[in-house]
Scaffold this active site. Structure first.
Site, PDB file in Angstrom:
ATOM      1  N   GLY A 186       0.817  -1.210   0.000  1.00 38.76           N
ATOM      2  CA  GLY A 186       0.000   0.000   0.000  1.00 38.76           C
ATOM      3  C   GLY A 186       0.850   1.259   0.000  1.00 38.76           C
ATOM      4  O   GLY A 186       0.575   2.203  -0.752  1.00 38.76           O
ATOM      5  N   GLU A 204      -5.589   3.144   7.637  1.00 45.02           N
ATOM      6  CA  GLU A 204      -4.996   1.971   8.278  1.00 45.02           C
ATOM      7  C   GLU A 204      -5.705   1.726   9.616  1.00 45.02           C
ATOM      8  O   GLU A 204      -5.902   2.651  10.394  1.00 45.02           O
ATOM      9  CB  GLU A 204      -3.481   2.220   8.482  1.00 45.02           C
ATOM     10  CG  GLU A 204      -2.762   1.293   9.424  1.00 45.02           C
ATOM     11  CD  GLU A 204      -2.795  -0.178   9.009  1.00 45.02           C
ATOM     12  OE1 GLU A 204      -2.481  -0.495   7.847  1.00 45.02           O
ATOM     13  OE2 GLU A 204      -3.148  -1.010   9.874  1.00 45.02           O
ATOM     14  N   ALA A 268      -5.131  -2.807  -0.248  1.00 40.73           N
ATOM     15  CA  ALA A 268      -3.817  -3.448  -0.093  1.00 40.73           C
ATOM     16  C   ALA A 268      -3.699  -3.940   1.345  1.00 40.73           C
ATOM     17  O   ALA A 268      -2.930  -3.413   2.143  1.00 40.73           O
ATOM     18  CB  ALA A 268      -2.706  -2.454  -0.433  1.00 40.73           C
ATOM     19  N   MET A 316       6.113 -13.985   2.763  1.00 43.49           N
ATOM     20  CA  MET A 316       5.770 -14.132   1.347  1.00 43.49           C
ATOM     21  C   MET A 316       6.665 -13.214   0.531  1.00 43.49           C
ATOM     22  O   MET A 316       6.311 -12.071   0.250  1.00 43.49           O
ATOM     23  CB  MET A 316       4.300 -13.792   1.125  1.00 43.49           C
ATOM     24  CG  MET A 316       3.362 -14.797   1.755  1.00 43.49           C
ATOM     25  SD  MET A 316       1.712 -14.624   1.083  1.00 43.49           S
ATOM     26  CE  MET A 316       0.771 -15.506   2.292  1.00 43.49           C
ATOM     27  N   HIS A 442      34.797   4.453   0.282  1.00 43.83           N
ATOM     28  CA  HIS A 442      34.336   5.817   0.558  1.00 43.83           C
ATOM     29  C   HIS A 442      34.126   6.559  -0.750  1.00 43.83           C
ATOM     30  O   HIS A 442      34.934   6.414  -1.655  1.00 43.83           O
ATOM     31  CB  HIS A 442      35.389   6.544   1.400  1.00 43.83           C
ATOM     32  CG  HIS A 442      35.042   7.978   1.646  1.00 43.83           C
ATOM     33  ND1 HIS A 442      34.092   8.356   2.568  1.00 43.83           N
ATOM     34  CD2 HIS A 442      35.503   9.113   1.063  1.00 43.83           C
ATOM     35  CE1 HIS A 442      33.996   9.676   2.556  1.00 43.83           C
ATOM     36  NE2 HIS A 442      34.826  10.164   1.656  1.00 43.83           N
TER      37      HIS A 442
HETATM   38  C1  LIG Z   1       2.515  -5.420  -5.671  1.00 43.15           C
HETATM   39  C2  LIG Z   1       3.467  -6.456  -5.139  1.00 43.15           C
HETATM   40  C3  LIG Z   1       4.783  -6.114  -4.896  1.00 43.15           C
HETATM   41  C4  LIG Z   1       5.672  -7.068  -4.420  1.00 43.15           C
HETATM   42  N1  LIG Z   1       6.962  -6.689  -4.199  1.00 43.15           N
HETATM   43  C5  LIG Z   1       7.846  -7.603  -3.735  1.00 43.15           C
HETATM   44  C6  LIG Z   1       9.211  -7.260  -3.554  1.00 43.15           C
HETATM   45  O1  LIG Z   1       9.624  -6.123  -3.791  1.00 43.15           O
HETATM   46  N2  LIG Z   1      10.057  -8.214  -3.117  1.00 43.15           N
HETATM   47  C7  LIG Z   1       9.636  -9.488  -2.841  1.00 43.15           C
HETATM   48  O2  LIG Z   1      10.441 -10.325  -2.436  1.00 43.15           O
HETATM   49  N3  LIG Z   1       8.351  -9.845  -3.003  1.00 43.15           N
HETATM   50  C8  LIG Z   1       7.453  -8.936  -3.449  1.00 43.15           C
HETATM   51  N4  LIG Z   1       6.152  -9.318  -3.664  1.00 43.15           N
HETATM   52  C9  LIG Z   1       5.761 -10.704  -3.321  1.00 43.15           C
HETATM   53  C10 LIG Z   1       6.204 -11.674  -4.419  1.00 43.15           C
HETATM   54  O3  LIG Z   1       5.620 -11.296  -5.636  1.00 43.15           O
HETATM   55  C11 LIG Z   1       5.817 -13.098  -4.036  1.00 43.15           C
HETATM   56  O4  LIG Z   1       6.354 -13.410  -2.783  1.00 43.15           O
HETATM   57  C12 LIG Z   1       6.329 -14.114  -5.049  1.00 43.15           C
HETATM   58  O5  LIG Z   1       5.856 -13.842  -6.338  1.00 43.15           O
HETATM   59  C13 LIG Z   1       5.926 -15.526  -4.621  1.00 43.15           C
HETATM   60  O6  LIG Z   1       6.378 -16.446  -5.562  1.00 43.15           O
HETATM   61  P1  LIG Z   1       5.631 -17.832  -5.773  1.00 43.15           P
HETATM   62  O7  LIG Z   1       6.426 -18.560  -6.777  1.00 43.15           O
HETATM   63  O8  LIG Z   1       5.378 -18.470  -4.472  1.00 43.15           O
HETATM   64  O9  LIG Z   1       4.181 -17.457  -6.346  1.00 43.15           O
HETATM   65  P2  LIG Z   1       3.658 -16.536  -7.522  1.00 43.15           P
HETATM   66  O10 LIG Z   1       4.669 -15.577  -7.965  1.00 43.15           O
HETATM   67  O11 LIG Z   1       2.351 -16.004  -7.055  1.00 43.15           O
HETATM   68  O12 LIG Z   1       3.446 -17.551  -8.719  1.00 43.15           O
HETATM   69  C14 LIG Z   1       2.475 -18.550  -8.671  1.00 43.15           C
HETATM   70  C15 LIG Z   1       2.104 -18.923 -10.083  1.00 43.15           C
HETATM   71  O13 LIG Z   1       1.303 -20.092 -10.032  1.00 43.15           O
HETATM   72  C16 LIG Z   1       0.329 -20.004 -11.057  1.00 43.15           C
HETATM   73  N5  LIG Z   1      -0.771 -20.907 -10.701  1.00 43.15           N
HETATM   74  C17 LIG Z   1      -1.553 -20.852  -9.589  1.00 43.15           C
HETATM   75  N6  LIG Z   1      -2.422 -21.860  -9.593  1.00 43.15           N
HETATM   76  C18 LIG Z   1      -2.200 -22.578 -10.732  1.00 43.15           C
HETATM   77  C19 LIG Z   1      -2.774 -23.734 -11.289  1.00 43.15           C
HETATM   78  N7  LIG Z   1      -3.791 -24.396 -10.702  1.00 43.15           N
HETATM   79  N8  LIG Z   1      -2.299 -24.181 -12.481  1.00 43.15           N
HETATM   80  C20 LIG Z   1      -1.294 -23.531 -13.113  1.00 43.15           C
HETATM   81  N9  LIG Z   1      -0.707 -22.434 -12.616  1.00 43.15           N
HETATM   82  C21 LIG Z   1      -1.151 -21.970 -11.437  1.00 43.15           C
HETATM   83  C22 LIG Z   1      -0.063 -18.528 -11.055  1.00 43.15           C
HETATM   84  O14 LIG Z   1      -0.646 -18.170 -12.278  1.00 43.15           O
HETATM   85  C23 LIG Z   1       1.281 -17.871 -10.799  1.00 43.15           C
HETATM   86  O15 LIG Z   1       1.910 -17.515 -12.009  1.00 43.15           O
HETATM   87  C24 LIG Z   1       5.235  -8.395  -4.162  1.00 43.15           C
HETATM   88  C25 LIG Z   1       3.902  -8.747  -4.408  1.00 43.15           C
HETATM   89  C26 LIG Z   1       3.023  -7.799  -4.891  1.00 43.15           C
HETATM   90  C27 LIG Z   1       1.610  -8.191  -5.161  1.00 43.15           C
END
Ligand SMILES: Cc1cc2nc3c(=O)[nH]c(=O)nc-3n(C[C@H](O)[C@H](O)[C@H](O)COP(=O)(O)OP(=O)(O)OC[C@H]3O[C@@H](n4cnc5c(N)ncnc54)[C@H](O)[C@@H]3O)c2cc1C
Length: 463
Positions: A186, A204, A268, A316, A442
């Site tokens: 957010g 908040e 958010a 996460m 530095h």
């Molecule tokens: C706005 C925002 C900003 C963020 N900024 C940061 C940051 O700066 N740094 C950081 O570390 N983290 C950040 N995050 C968090 C980060 O994006 C997640 O922690 C990370 O993407 C998790 O990875 P993952 O592989 O677990 O899942 P995801 O990246 O969510 O990937 C899961 C994938 O599984 C697929 N999927 C789900 N179900 C199925 C199904 N049944 N069949 C086929 N495919 C499926 C989805 O389509 C998706 O592509 C941010 C998140 C958001 C929303």
């Protein structure tokens, strides 16, 4: 008749957890299939980490140019800038495309078979792909389905009520935006929108912004919000949106109703593990709250069914998902591994940025550990001054008896890049003397890291 594909490892989800597991498995010669329902790269590359940092960069550039057009202490004189948000979004999309095609190329290079479609679990060794006459049979099933936005029942998404996904791909900018939730997502987006010229308010329920971090650390961010002209409604609860008056209905700490006129509301309030819609119930896995319970090997309660990333709960973060994915591939290849990081860095790309790695002063106090806590302010760091930023500090937490460093925190411009040094020092078991005795270049912000260690030892040089 179903077409059946046999493989050793089947991964559901091509986010940072799933795609890294697939690349490593490919490197190790494990026959691997990855099923992704949307775009490779998952939340992180498509609608999370990367797009948000791209938008933050655009906003910062616009804000700086605007500031120079008003009054520039640096002697830069420019006309007030205008913004073509469609071009900004196209630039961001270009980065996302480059990265997601890079992931596709890496998967191909390592022999991973990628299936585009939604996976549906039949049992712990069988998955079918929706709408395709295809079943995949595997020895190991890796669940990496990530997380989805938490919705508020009184603020259903749609129209003016948006999630971070819509906020990262605006077709036009609203005049006024109200952000519900002062967590990192957010605030990152709220600050970016404000720098793009939008009037931003943040509501908040808790009494502080970034409530999971201590108030000393979040104070510089709170000051910056004020300076940017973002209105904060702390300890306010949201009741709903009135579309006739275009206002968000909230209740103030005294319980009095308040209507905040706004064009858009960004919800958010967090993310939750994605456990619905792919027949996960069939496996009847042990849960840990809303996440899948895993052990130090990312094994679930069912043999050869693994879970990583956001699906397995907090923290996460993309880098945690990647590290877990790499480890699971190595375990399947027969290597000895455990997921036992000393610390996982958490970074807020707010203005100023904030980093927390390892234990905080509050953590050690709760654990009854006798520790030294010392901090060094960026006001005394030359590099920070040349970056026009003197707010913030680096803080170190170390055991008093043997000076083992247990944690680092920092707030200030550009401190996200210090997270690497912080995490390394913790993983390598560094003591205060190790950091204090390392020559830091530095002028850099990193000198504040060395000075915090020196200060903990009682002899900071530049304070
Ligand atoms: C706005 C925002 C900003 C963020 N900024 C940061 C940051 O700066 N740094 C950081 O570390 N983290 C950040 N995050 C968090 C980060 O994006 C997640 O922690 C990370 O993407 C998790 O990875 P993952 O592989 O677990 O899942 P995801 O990246 O969510 O990937 C899961 C994938 O599984 C697929 N999927 C789900 N179900 C199925 C199904 N049944 N069949 C086929 N495919 C499926 C989805 O389509 C998706 O592509 C941010 C998140 C958001 C929303």
């Amino acid at each position: 008749m179903h077409q059946t594909l046999n493989t050793t490892l089947l991964i559901i989800g091509g986010g940072p957890g799933g795609y890294v597991a697939a690349i490593r498995a490919g490197q190790l010669g494990i026959p691997t299939v990855l099923i992704e329902g949307q775009a490779l790269g998952g939340t992180c590359l498509n609608i999370g980490c990367i797009p948000s940092k791209a938008l933050i960069h655009v906003a910062e550039q616009f804000h700086q140019t605007h500031a120079h057009s008003q009054h520039s202490a640096l002697g830069i004189n420019v006309a007030p800038p205008t913004l073509d948000i469609t071009q900004s979004v196209a630039w961001k999309d270009g980065i996302v495309d480059r990265l997601t095609s890079g992931v596709a190329a890496l998967l191909k290079k390592h022999g991973v078979k990628v299936i585009h479609g939604w996976a549906r679990i039949i049992d712990g060794k069988t998955v079918e792909v929706d709408g395709q006459d295809l079943r995949v049979q595997c020895e190991h099933l890796l669940l990496a389905t990530g997380s989805s936005t938490v919705e508020l029942p009184m603020l259903p998404l749609g129209g003016p009520i948006i999630s971070s996904t819509e906020a990262l791909a605006p077709t036009h900018l609203p005049k006024r935006l109200t952000v519900v939730g002062a967590g990192y997502i957010g605030l990152e987006l709220g600050i970016a929108y404000r720098k793009l010229g939008v009037e931003v308010s943040v509501v908040e329920a808790r009494e502080r912004i970034l409530p999971t971090y201590d108030s000393e650390l979040t104070q510089p961010v709170a000051e910056s919000l004020k300076k940017l002209g973002i209105t904060l409604y702390l300890k306010h609860s949201v009741e709903g949106f009135d579309s006739t008056t275009q206002s968000l209905k909230v209740r103030d700490p005294a319980g009095e109703p308040l209507a905040l006129t706004t064009d858009q509301v960004l919800v958010a309030v967090g993310r939750r593990p994605r456990t619905q819609g792919f027949n996960l119930e069939a496996l009847d896995l042990k849960m840990n709250g809303s996440a899948i319970a895993i052990d130090a090997h990312c094994q679930t309660s069912m043999r050869n069914v693994w879970a990583i990333g956001d699906l397995s709960g907090e923290p996460m973060l993309a880098h945690r998902a990647m590290a877990q994915g790499e480890m699971v591939a190595e375990l399947i290849a027969g290597k000895q591994r455990r997921f036992e990081p000393v610390a996982i860095a958490a970074v807020c790309f707010t203005d100023p940025e904030l980093v927390v790695v390892g234990k905080t002063p509050e953590n050690v106090q709760q654990e009854g550990l006798d520790c030294i806590v010392a901090q060094f302010p960026f006001a005394a760091n030359g590099r920070a001054m040349t970056l026009e930023s003197k707010s913030g500090f680096v803080r170190v937490v170390a055991r008093r008896d043997n000076h083992l460093i247990l944690g680092w925190q920092a707030v200030g411009v550009g401190v996200s890049e210090l997270s690497t040094a912080f995490a390394q020092s913790l993983e390598m078991g560094a003591c205060l003397e190790d950091v204090a005795g390392t020559i830091h270049a530095h002028p850099t912000l990193g000198e504040a890291v060395q000075e915090a260690a020196l200060r903990a030892l009682g002899h900071a040089l530049h304070l």
